[in-house]
Design a protein around this motif. Structure first.
Motif, PDB file in Angstrom:
ATOM      1  N   TYR A 111      -8.737 -62.918   2.831  1.00 18.42           N
ATOM      2  CA  TYR A 111      -9.768 -62.761   1.805  1.00 18.42           C
ATOM      3  C   TYR A 111      -9.836 -61.351   1.223  1.00 18.42           C
ATOM      4  O   TYR A 111     -10.433 -61.146   0.175  1.00 18.42           O
ATOM      5  CB  TYR A 111     -11.145 -63.122   2.374  1.00 18.42           C
ATOM      6  N   TYR A 118     -17.831 -63.569  -0.874  1.00 16.74           N
ATOM      7  CA  TYR A 118     -17.399 -64.739  -0.114  1.00 16.74           C
ATOM      8  C   TYR A 118     -18.053 -65.979  -0.712  1.00 16.74           C
ATOM      9  O   TYR A 118     -19.253 -65.979  -0.995  1.00 16.74           O
ATOM     10  CB  TYR A 118     -17.792 -64.629   1.354  1.00 16.74           C
ATOM     11  N   ILE A 164     -19.868 -63.053   6.220  1.00 16.12           N
ATOM     12  CA  ILE A 164     -19.530 -64.396   6.686  1.00 16.12           C
ATOM     13  C   ILE A 164     -20.288 -64.754   7.963  1.00 16.12           C
ATOM     14  O   ILE A 164     -20.291 -65.911   8.403  1.00 16.12           O
ATOM     15  CB  ILE A 164     -18.010 -64.561   6.926  1.00 16.12           C
TER      16      ILE A 164
END
Length: 252
Positions: A166, A197, A250
């Motif tokens: 990512y 995200y 996250i």
């Protein structure tokens, strides 16, 4: 002569509608928005895993006028249209080309609007296949005028084979700009690191998009023995900070 800011004001209502369209089904959550720099020169730097949705999110959450760096291919209709086809095929497999055909009228309007206006609002074109000295020159010019630049790092998608899928490895270009401005012009540019995200979730699929904004960072805190040392110290520190912000986001 019309300024970039005046040109953006002219098209802003349409830009906001396109941004809302790209974010259909998505809910945005911003952590620590007070860390955004409200005025003066600023580079906002972060990961880039959601293609145009990243741009739409940033337009919504950053509280000031901003200038983007962007793949030079989106400055022409033909190349932008090819990028849309490639993106849909990559993310939706066999259904991608089908959707590409189904949205033809909408795709045509989007491509025409972007390619027609992207230069007018001062977007900085970047050639990913060659050196970016011209982009750096323009970037430094904007920063000397007290403007804010968005410099997302990556190709706009998740890279499953990378060590960090990512957060792609950061390029040195923005750190070079910071070093030159600090050493040659005594301008200390604050860098705002942020992590995104959720933008990787396909269009129309409901999802929560999380944005984590870090405190400003300055190259003056990472100076080394000379140019190479200083640029690499700052580049790696920015990348590391965004990875920390991403891990935080996250876990929430």
């Amino acid at each position: 002569m019309t300024t970039f800011e005046e040109e953006f004001k002219r098209v802003e209502p349409v830009v906001r509608r396109w941004a809302a369209f790209l974010l259909l089904g998505k809910k945005i959550e911003v952590k620590r928005p007070e860390n955004f720099v409200k005025d003066g020169p600023n580079i906002i730097i972060g990961n880039h895993c959601g293609a145009a949705k990243d741009v739409a999110v940033i337009l919504r959450v950053v509280p000031r006028f901003i200038f983007f760096t962007a793949n030079q291919d989106i400055f022409t209709r033909e190349k932008l249209d090819r990028l849309i086809h490639k993106h849909l095929k990559r993310h939706l497999k066999d259904f991608g080309p089908v959707l590409y055909s189904l949205i033809k009228p909408l795709r045509y309007m989007f491509v025409r609007f972007i390619a027609t206006n992207i230069n007018r609002v001062g977007t900085i074109p970047v050639d990913f296949h060659s050196k970016t000295r011209e982009a750096r020159r323009l970037g430094q010019e904007y920063l000397q005028k007290g403007r804010a630049i968005i410099a997302l790092q990556g190709r706009g998608r998740v890279q499953p084979r990378d060590r960090h899928p990512y957060v792609s490895a950061f390029k040195p270009g923005t750190s070079i700009m910071a070093y030159r401005l600090y050493c040659d012009h005594n301008i200390s540019v604050p860098f705002t690191p942020l992590a995104l995200y959720g933008t990787q979730t396909p269009w129309l699929v409901p999802a929560k998009i999380r944005v984590n904004v870090g405190e400003p960072m300055y190259i003056s805190n990472y100076l080394g023995k000379g140019f190479d040392d200083s640029v690499e110290n700052f580049r790696s520190a920015l990348e590391a900070r965004v990875k920390v912000l991403f891990r935080e986001v996250i876990q929430t």
